[in-house]
Each structure stands twice: as structure tokens, then as C-alpha cells.
Scaffold this motif. Sequence first.
Motif, PDB file in Angstrom:
ATOM      1  N   ASP A  55      60.539  -1.319  -2.324  1.00 51.51           N
ATOM      2  CA  ASP A  55      61.028  -1.449  -3.621  1.00 51.51           C
ATOM      3  C   ASP A  55      60.945  -0.216  -4.118  1.00 51.51           C
ATOM      4  O   ASP A  55      59.931   0.623  -4.522  1.00 51.51           O
ATOM      5  N   ARG A 113      61.937   0.724  -7.239  1.00 54.65           N
ATOM      6  CA  ARG A 113      62.363   0.900  -8.700  1.00 54.65           C
ATOM      7  C   ARG A 113      61.307   1.688  -9.556  1.00 54.65           C
ATOM      8  O   ARG A 113      61.566   2.596 -10.435  1.00 54.65           O
ATOM      9  N   SER A 153      65.465  -6.434  -6.997  1.00 54.78           N
ATOM     10  CA  SER A 153      66.233  -5.331  -7.452  1.00 54.78           C
ATOM     11  C   SER A 153      66.038  -3.986  -6.965  1.00 54.78           C
ATOM     12  O   SER A 153      65.249  -3.151  -7.641  1.00 54.78           O
ATOM     13  N   LEU A 187      67.320  -3.746 -13.427  1.00 52.40           N
ATOM     14  CA  LEU A 187      66.117  -3.821 -12.412  1.00 52.40           C
ATOM     15  C   LEU A 187      65.609  -5.053 -12.643  1.00 52.40           C
ATOM     16  O   LEU A 187      64.429  -5.451 -12.184  1.00 52.40           O
TER      17      LEU A 187
END
Length: 240
Positions: free
Chosen positions: A179, A181, A131, A126
Motif C-alpha cells: 500500500d 498511500r 486503494s 484513497l
Amino acid sequence: MKLVNPLYYPLAVLAGGISLFFGVRLLQLPSLFMLPVASGITIIGASLIKSREPSTFELANPELEREVNAVKLAALGLVNQSENLRSEAKKLLTDSFQIEILTAVEINCDRTATLPNKIDTLAGNLYGNTSILSVSSLQQQLVEVQQKLSASSGVAKEHLSQLAASLKRNLKLAQDGEDTRLARIINISTLIQDCTGILQQLQTKLRSSDLSDSQQINEMQSLSDELTSLLENLDLLVRK
């Protein structure tokens, strides 16, 4: 090789000092020549030592970093709790008709033990602001969950349905360029909490049940099956 402050690495400083002493006192080399040589040895030594240390990373997102650290701690707590359950189960489940539930508990404990390392690997993946979990990865995860859904029932189906809904939301975020994550880590955190709850129920049942009663053993087996389902879902989410 990235240069580092050698003062943080006493062994590197010692190596530089020894080389300076050896060159000036024993080889009779000029100190003006040996000083930069010794400094170079110290700096290179410090860099080599630094390169062998466990890698650290920042996620460039304070909220995400907090959640990752919290998930790591929760995973370690889950492992400790599962090992306690394993220890108690081995002591209490000794009859032949209890072997199946004991085996199920041990398999789940073995699976739980691998979780912290998998989360560490995931956290490393990550790294950095860019990422973002790829659309293709999410689609693959969703396909796997939907395939399991078609062959599942009961509590397992309920868990898979919840996971599928989360993956669909994350997929929409990824398709919009967002994103994903943090959403992924929160999903993992939720599943760890669910696993912790099931482990607690199992431990309570183990301590309070009449272990000669097949019905109560079956209730423990159902809880173990539910834990298996949750751990399989967790394994799906913590993959690279």
C-alpha cells in the motif's frame, strides 16, 4: 437509499408530524393508517437530507487518516500564508520594474489556493484498504518528472531529483503489492513544508529588502522560481 436515524434531522420529523396532522385532522383518515405513512415520510426525508450532506469517509488506516488530516490543515495554513504574502506584495511592489516579481507571486498564490480542494479529492480517492496507487500511475508520474529533469537546472533540478527518488521507492512498493498511500501523503506533506519555508523566506525578503535594489529583487525572483518548482511537484502528486 441508506436509512438513518430521523431524530438527527428535525426537518424530517416536522414533515412527518405535519403529514400526520393533515391526514388525521383534515382528511379524517384513521390514525392507524396515518402513523406508518408519517413514519415513512420522516425516515425517507431524513435519508434524503443525509444524502445531500458532504460525504465523509474513513481510510481504514488510523495512521493514514491522521496524516491526511494533518496534510489538509497544512495546506490550509499554506493558503493563508500565501494570501498574506500576496497582500503585502501588492502594497509594496508598485514600481514598474517590480511587476515581474509581483506577477510571479500572484501566480504562485493562485496555484496554492487550489491545493486544499485537490487534497480533498485525493483523500476521497484513497478510500478503503484496497486503494493502492496503481503501478501505471506511478510510472506515468515518474516519466513526467524525468522529462522535466532533463530540461531543468539548479534548485528545480534538485527538487525534481528528490521527487524522482521518492516515486521510484513508491513504485517499488506498488510493484511488490504494498500500500503506497501513506508514502504518497508523506511526500505531499514534505513538499507542503518546503513550500511553507520558501514562502516565509519570501515574506522576510519582501519586508527587509531594499525594493529599489534590482539585485535584491532578483533574489526574491529566485525564491519565487523555487516555489514554482515545488508547487508543480505538488500538483503532480495530488492528481487523481
